[in-house]
Design an enzyme around this catalytic site. Structure first.
Site, PDB file in Angstrom:
ATOM      1  N   HIS A   1     -50.848  -2.006 -19.888  1.00  0.00           N
ATOM      2  CA  HIS A   1     -51.654  -2.326 -18.712  1.00  0.00           C
ATOM      3  C   HIS A   1     -52.253  -1.058 -18.139  1.00  0.00           C
ATOM      4  CE1 HIS A   1     -49.192  -6.273 -18.254  1.00  0.00           C
ATOM      5  NE2 HIS A   1     -49.859  -6.178 -19.399  1.00  0.00           N
TER       6      HIS A   1
ATOM      7  N   HIS B   1     -54.424  -7.258 -30.070  1.00  0.00           N
ATOM      8  CA  HIS B   1     -53.757  -7.129 -28.766  1.00  0.00           C
ATOM      9  C   HIS B   1     -52.856  -5.896 -28.709  1.00  0.00           C
ATOM     10  CE1 HIS B   1     -51.941  -8.107 -24.993  1.00  0.00           C
ATOM     11  NE2 HIS B   1     -50.734  -8.102 -25.525  1.00  0.00           N
TER      12      HIS B   1
ATOM     13  N   TYR C   1     -51.233 -15.324 -17.841  1.00  0.00           N
ATOM     14  CA  TYR C   1     -49.840 -14.968 -17.510  1.00  0.00           C
ATOM     15  C   TYR C   1     -49.171 -16.120 -16.805  1.00  0.00           C
ATOM     16  CZ  TYR C   1     -50.531 -10.190 -18.913  1.00  0.00           C
ATOM     17  OH  TYR C   1     -50.745  -9.065 -19.660  1.00  0.00           O
TER      18      TYR C   1
ATOM     19  N   ASN D   1     -49.155 -11.525 -26.837  1.00  0.00           N
ATOM     20  CA  ASN D   1     -47.798 -12.078 -26.921  1.00  0.00           C
ATOM     21  C   ASN D   1     -47.514 -13.073 -25.798  1.00  0.00           C
ATOM     22  OD1 ASN D   1     -48.023  -9.328 -25.799  1.00  0.00           O
ATOM     23  ND2 ASN D   1     -45.914  -9.639 -25.113  1.00  0.00           N
TER      24      ASN D   1
ATOM     25  N   ASP E   1     -55.389  -8.347 -20.727  1.00  0.00           N
ATOM     26  CA  ASP E   1     -54.191  -8.504 -19.896  1.00  0.00           C
ATOM     27  C   ASP E   1     -54.540  -8.913 -18.477  1.00  0.00           C
ATOM     28  OD1 ASP E   1     -53.929  -6.156 -22.010  1.00  0.00           O
ATOM     29  OD2 ASP E   1     -51.966  -7.076 -21.845  1.00  0.00           O
TER      30      ASP E   1
ATOM     31  N   HIS F   1     -45.175   0.676 -23.696  1.00  0.00           N
ATOM     32  CA  HIS F   1     -44.774   0.069 -24.975  1.00  0.00           C
ATOM     33  C   HIS F   1     -44.807   1.050 -26.142  1.00  0.00           C
ATOM     34  CE1 HIS F   1     -44.722  -3.982 -23.325  1.00  0.00           C
ATOM     35  NE2 HIS F   1     -45.915  -3.782 -22.808  1.00  0.00           N
TER      36      HIS F   1
END
Ligand SMILES: *[C@@H]1O[C@H](CO)[C@@H](O)[C@H](O)[C@H]1NC(C)=O
Ligand SMILES: *[C@@H]1O[C@H](CO)[C@@H](O)[C@H](O)[C@H]1NC(C)=O
Length: 336
Positions: free
Chosen positions: A249, A212, A83, A118, A47, A221
């Site tokens: 994260h 992931h 990102y 994702n 990430d 999440h």
């Protein structure tokens, strides 16, 4: 008489071959040689790709120092490499600005083994998977799902994004590049079959699966129900030791009583501090809401992991020995 017997044996062999399907997993296989002393060490980060911002550069600096100290063999990325929306094309400057120009330490000039997250699926997935990127920066290697063999541990990298229902069903959600994934049902069932077969073929002492998405997570999440239902039973049945993911994260370790697998999250490569940890159960061995990364040192007999913050402080360590997984290195400091 003998001819009839041979004929029968051949017919039976043919029947067995017909009904047992393909005998080998179709996942791509890579090999990484290990040091002469039989040890392996590597870093895990996830990430991360934000052009150095949100402490990405600070994490990279500490990875460089720790990478040198441990003389790491390679680096694993748990996905969400770029990102917010993956790479736009092979020419996207983000590849340079978020990867090549960030992880510049000598010790990080090793092979990177990456999966897609994702956010990567929101861009041009084929660009991120393209061997052309390997020509631009030879460290880069990102594939959807693959096996990495070393002499002491086999790694199984699994493309987890296609499992998650809401990316397909939620009309409010972003656009995803599903080229190569549709029809989804067939993609997932082939992938599960391939992972199962690859695990069954593995003769390595340690088996580590990297994806992931989370299987067990106390963070924002939470658990990813789709992979808990479909992938986790295959890992448990085949004696997987560790599952390593990003997506959250944060840095965390979870050990549950219903699974022998250790669940490790290393998703602190850039933006963090979400501040919404959802559990304080005893299964949660360690949780750090901020930026950082993980190191792993392995031999045939032992695994030792450590989590670091952006200053290089060791936040938590854990270790285990084969075959009994007796825990010896206890938490040095647990941050909730
Ligand atoms: C960078 O890391 C420091 C130390 O952990 C933290 O206080 C700060 O909030 C972080 N910055 C960002 C943008 O996350
Ligand atoms: C990456 O950035 C550096 C520094 O700005 C530049 O010299 C180099 O040409 C760039 N490489 C690519 C492939 O864009």
């Amino acid at each position: 008489m003998v001819a009839v017997r041979i004929g029968l044996v051949l017919a039976m062999a043919l029947l067995v071959a017909m009904f047992s399907g393909p005998c080998r997993s179709e996942l791509e296989r890579l090999e990484h040689p290990i040091a002469a002393d039989g040890s392996l060490s590597f870093l895990v980060v996830g990430d991360w790709g934000r052009r150095g911002s949100y402490n990405q550069s600070a994490v990279a600096l500490q990875m460089g120092l720790m990478g040198e100290k441990l003389n790491v063999d390679f680096i694993i990325s748990t996905g969400d490499n770029f990102y917010d929306d993956g790479l736009t094309s092979l020419q996207d400057p983000a590849f340079n600005e978020s990867f090549s120009r960030i992880y510049t330490a000598d010790s990080l000039q090793k092979q990177w083994y990456s999966v897609l997250g994702n956010h990567d699926y929101r861009g041009d997935v084929l660009a991120q998977l393209s061997p052309v990127l390997r020509k631009i920066d030879r460290r880069w290697l990102c594939l959807r799902s693959f096996v990495l063999n070393t002499e002491i541990v086999d790694f199984f990298f699994v493309d987890t994004t296609p499992f998650v229902d809401k990316y397909f069903t939620d009309p409010e959600d972003h656009a995803y590049d599903w080229r190569g994934v549709l029809p989804r049902k067939a993609y997932i069932s082939n992938l599960l079959k391939d992972v199962d077969m690859a695990l069954k073929e593995s003769r390595a002492k340690w088996k580590i699966v990297v994806g992931h998405h989370t299987m067990q997570s106390a963070g924002h999440h939470g658990n990813t129900n789709e992979i808990v239902a479909q992938l986790l039973p295959i890992l448990e049945e085949n004696g997987v030791d560790l599952y390593i993911n990003g997506h959250e994260h944060c840095l965390q370790q979870i050990s549950t009583s219903h699974s022998p697998i250790q669940f490790l999250t290393s998703g602190g490569g850039s933006k963090a501090w979400r501040g919404d940890i959802s559990w304080t159960k005893p299964e949660l061995k360690f949780y750090y809401d901020g930026q950082g990364f993980m190191s792993m040192e392995m031999t045939e007999a032992r695994v030792d992991i450590a989590f670091y913050d952006i200053f290089g402080n060791v936040l938590h360590t854990w270790g285990a020995s084969k075959p009994s997984f007796s825990v010896t290195g206890e938490n040095s400091r647990t941050v909730y």
